[in-house]
Design a protein around this motif. Structure first.
Motif, mmCIF file in Angstrom:
data_model
loop_
_atom_site.group_PDB
_atom_site.id
_atom_site.type_symbol
_atom_site.label_atom_id
_atom_site.label_comp_id
_atom_site.label_asym_id
_atom_site.label_seq_id
_atom_site.Cartn_x
_atom_site.Cartn_y
_atom_site.Cartn_z
ATOM 1 N N LYS A 68 0.852 -1.200 0.000
ATOM 2 C CA LYS A 68 0.000 0.000 0.000
ATOM 3 C C LYS A 68 0.885 1.246 0.000
ATOM 4 O O LYS A 68 1.152 1.854 1.022
ATOM 5 C CB LYS A 68 -0.917 -0.015 1.228
ATOM 6 C CG LYS A 68 -1.947 1.111 1.250
ATOM 7 C CD LYS A 68 -3.000 0.909 0.193
ATOM 8 C CE LYS A 68 -4.146 1.916 0.340
ATOM 9 N NZ LYS A 68 -3.748 3.307 0.042
ATOM 10 N N ASP A 83 2.328 2.735 3.437
ATOM 11 C CA ASP A 83 1.546 3.067 4.620
ATOM 12 C C ASP A 83 1.823 2.051 5.728
ATOM 13 O O ASP A 83 2.062 0.866 5.458
ATOM 14 C CB ASP A 83 0.050 3.062 4.261
ATOM 15 C CG ASP A 83 -0.807 3.630 5.364
ATOM 16 O OD1 ASP A 83 -0.312 4.474 6.137
ATOM 17 O OD2 ASP A 83 -1.993 3.251 5.457
ATOM 18 N N VAL A 84 1.808 2.534 6.951
ATOM 19 C CA VAL A 84 2.061 1.690 8.119
ATOM 20 C C VAL A 84 0.875 1.794 9.061
ATOM 21 O O VAL A 84 0.377 2.891 9.329
ATOM 22 C CB VAL A 84 3.357 2.116 8.843
ATOM 23 C CG1 VAL A 84 3.547 1.324 10.135
ATOM 24 C CG2 VAL A 84 4.571 1.928 7.936
ATOM 25 N N LYS A 85 0.403 0.667 9.548
ATOM 26 C CA LYS A 85 -0.710 0.640 10.497
ATOM 27 C C LYS A 85 -0.327 -0.241 11.677
ATOM 28 O O LYS A 85 0.121 -1.380 11.493
ATOM 29 C CB LYS A 85 -1.982 0.101 9.822
ATOM 30 C CG LYS A 85 -3.207 0.147 10.726
ATOM 31 C CD LYS A 85 -4.452 -0.307 9.969
ATOM 32 C CE LYS A 85 -5.690 -0.226 10.845
ATOM 33 N NZ LYS A 85 -6.902 -0.680 10.109
ATOM 34 N N ASP A 86 -0.487 0.296 12.885
ATOM 35 C CA ASP A 86 -0.112 -0.429 14.106
ATOM 36 C C ASP A 86 1.331 -0.911 14.053
ATOM 37 O O ASP A 86 1.661 -2.019 14.493
ATOM 38 C CB ASP A 86 -1.058 -1.621 14.331
ATOM 39 C CG ASP A 86 -2.507 -1.192 14.523
ATOM 40 O OD1 ASP A 86 -2.729 -0.101 15.084
ATOM 41 O OD2 ASP A 86 -3.399 -1.939 14.087
ATOM 42 N N LYS A 88 3.064 -1.814 11.517
ATOM 43 C CA LYS A 88 3.359 -2.805 10.490
ATOM 44 C C LYS A 88 3.061 -2.243 9.098
ATOM 45 O O LYS A 88 2.066 -1.540 8.922
ATOM 46 C CB LYS A 88 2.521 -4.071 10.707
ATOM 47 C CG LYS A 88 2.809 -4.773 12.029
ATOM 48 C CD LYS A 88 1.911 -5.995 12.196
ATOM 49 C CE LYS A 88 2.193 -6.700 13.522
ATOM 50 N NZ LYS A 88 1.307 -7.876 13.711
ATOM 51 N N ARG A 90 1.604 -1.910 5.482
ATOM 52 C CA ARG A 90 0.306 -2.371 4.987
ATOM 53 C C ARG A 90 0.416 -3.021 3.614
ATOM 54 O O ARG A 90 1.104 -2.528 2.727
ATOM 55 C CB ARG A 90 -0.678 -1.202 4.911
ATOM 56 C CG ARG A 90 -1.225 -0.771 6.260
ATOM 57 C CD ARG A 90 -2.293 0.304 6.073
ATOM 58 N NE ARG A 90 -3.446 -0.222 5.347
ATOM 59 C CZ ARG A 90 -4.386 0.555 4.808
ATOM 60 N NH1 ARG A 90 -4.292 1.881 4.876
ATOM 61 N NH2 ARG A 90 -5.412 0.018 4.172
ATOM 62 N N LYS A 205 -11.575 -3.945 1.274
ATOM 63 C CA LYS A 205 -11.333 -3.653 2.691
ATOM 64 C C LYS A 205 -12.005 -4.660 3.628
ATOM 65 O O LYS A 205 -11.780 -4.624 4.838
ATOM 66 C CB LYS A 205 -11.803 -2.242 3.029
ATOM 67 C CG LYS A 205 -10.930 -1.150 2.425
ATOM 68 C CD LYS A 205 -11.295 0.220 2.946
ATOM 69 C CE LYS A 205 -10.348 1.286 2.409
ATOM 70 N NZ LYS A 205 -10.691 2.629 2.924
ATOM 71 N N GLU A 208 -9.975 -6.667 6.120
ATOM 72 C CA GLU A 208 -9.491 -5.912 7.270
ATOM 73 C C GLU A 208 -10.565 -5.763 8.350
ATOM 74 O O GLU A 208 -10.344 -5.121 9.366
ATOM 75 C CB GLU A 208 -9.059 -4.513 6.829
ATOM 76 C CG GLU A 208 -7.947 -4.487 5.797
ATOM 77 C CD GLU A 208 -7.637 -3.076 5.319
ATOM 78 O OE1 GLU A 208 -8.146 -2.102 5.917
ATOM 79 O OE2 GLU A 208 -6.875 -2.941 4.342
ATOM 80 N N LYS A 210 -13.568 -4.410 7.706
ATOM 81 C CA LYS A 210 -14.400 -3.246 7.389
ATOM 82 C C LYS A 210 -15.571 -3.668 6.513
ATOM 83 O O LYS A 210 -15.553 -4.724 5.875
ATOM 84 C CB LYS A 210 -13.557 -2.179 6.683
ATOM 85 C CG LYS A 210 -12.468 -1.594 7.582
ATOM 86 C CD LYS A 210 -11.712 -0.484 6.880
ATOM 87 C CE LYS A 210 -10.668 0.134 7.807
ATOM 88 N NZ LYS A 210 -9.915 1.235 7.150
#
Length: 288
Positions: A68, A83-86, A88, A90, A205, A208, A210
């Motif tokens: 991502k 992009d990084v989420k938590d 980690k 993505r 999504k 994930e 969502k």
């Protein structure tokens, strides 16, 4: 202005990088003078002001890949980065039967979907990003490339209550580009592609946790004329932001080439900003 690019990933021309456990490093564009520029603000929207339908597109994610990658709108000079989420990096899930993104995915520079302004067509505010492009040509491109595209149509995705326009375009240098003039040509020469686009965007999504995405106009693709008006509107929103005439929120508007902008800086200042950010950012444990 002609633009060249500095790729700091190991092998940016190879989409197979996304299958490697390493994340991609930041990509920062340089102009022909070797100065850092913003892919969001400094690359012109139009290739030629005399040509109505020829735009610059900044490629973020190559077709068939999952990392991502996106323009970091809140960072100085807006590098293209994963992009990084938590904590980690993505990766977008594969949506059966597809592998990764089903187009070369990116954005039009010098556009902005204003999160404080309701779109008159969708009745939802913008998603606070440059307008997205799904490029349907035959070549798999690389992150950070800038290509010339012809706009063919547009789809109005509603993402968690925000307008998230998806332009349908083709690389102007594609061998088949001369066949494509409007959205109906996609149906004629690439049957099933628009239906696959709806399917992919609906479900991507869901893995994930969502909900499925929704669309304005019952998922109808609007034509080129409609799309060009949307681009014009988002360009005006961007100009207002760069001239400090609206609330930009956390968007970083530092630029090197937009004359008259209060956020304009010298090439020397731009280099200093990049070096400062690079020295402060800890290396991710997956980067070698």
């Amino acid at each position: 202005a002609q633009t060249k690019f500095l790729h700091s990933s190991h092998n940016p021309s190879s989409p197979d990088m996304d299958q490697h456990p390493l994340i991609r490093k930041n990509i920062r564009p340089l102009n022909v003078a070797g100065h850092y520029i913003s892919p969001f603000h400094d690359i012109p929207l139009k290739v030629d002001s005399k040509k109505e339908n020829l735009f610059n597109m900044v490629v973020e994610i190559p077709r068939w890949t999952n990392a991502k990658m996106e323009i970091a709108t809140q960072e100085p000079l807006n590098p293209i980065k994963q992009d990084v989420k938590d904590g980690k990096p993505r990766f977008t899930a594969n949506i059966f039967p597809y592998k990764g993104y089903i187009w070369n995915y990116g954005a039009l520079p010098q556009t902005w979907e204003d999160p404080h302004q309701k779109d008159k067509s969708t009745n939802c505010c913008g998603d606070n990003d440059p307008i997205d492009v799904c490029e349907i040509g035959s070549k798999v491109l690389s992150p950070g490339e800038v290509i010339h595209v012809k706009i063919l149509g547009i789809l109005a995705l509603i993402d968690e209550g925000e307008t998230d326009w998806k332009l349908i375009a083709i690389n102007a240098n594609d061998p088949e580009a001369s066949k494509f003039h409007d959205i109906d040509d996609v149906r004629k020469f690439k049957p099933g592609y628009l239906e696959a686009t709806i399917n992919w965007l609906t479900y991507y999504k869901v893995p994930e946790g969502k909900p499925e995405n929704k669309f304005a106009f019952n998922g109808e693709f609007k034509n080129k004329a409609f799309a060009l008006e949307v681009i014009k509107s988002t360009h005006e929103c961007w100009k207002a932001m760069l001239m400090k005439k609206c609330d930009r929120g956390a968007i970083n508007c530092t630029n090197v080439q937009v004359c008259g902008s209060p956020f304009h800086c010298t090439p020397e200042k731009a280099r200093s900003l990049v070096e400062s950010v690079s020295s402060k950012c800890p290396r991710h444990p997956l980067i070698v």
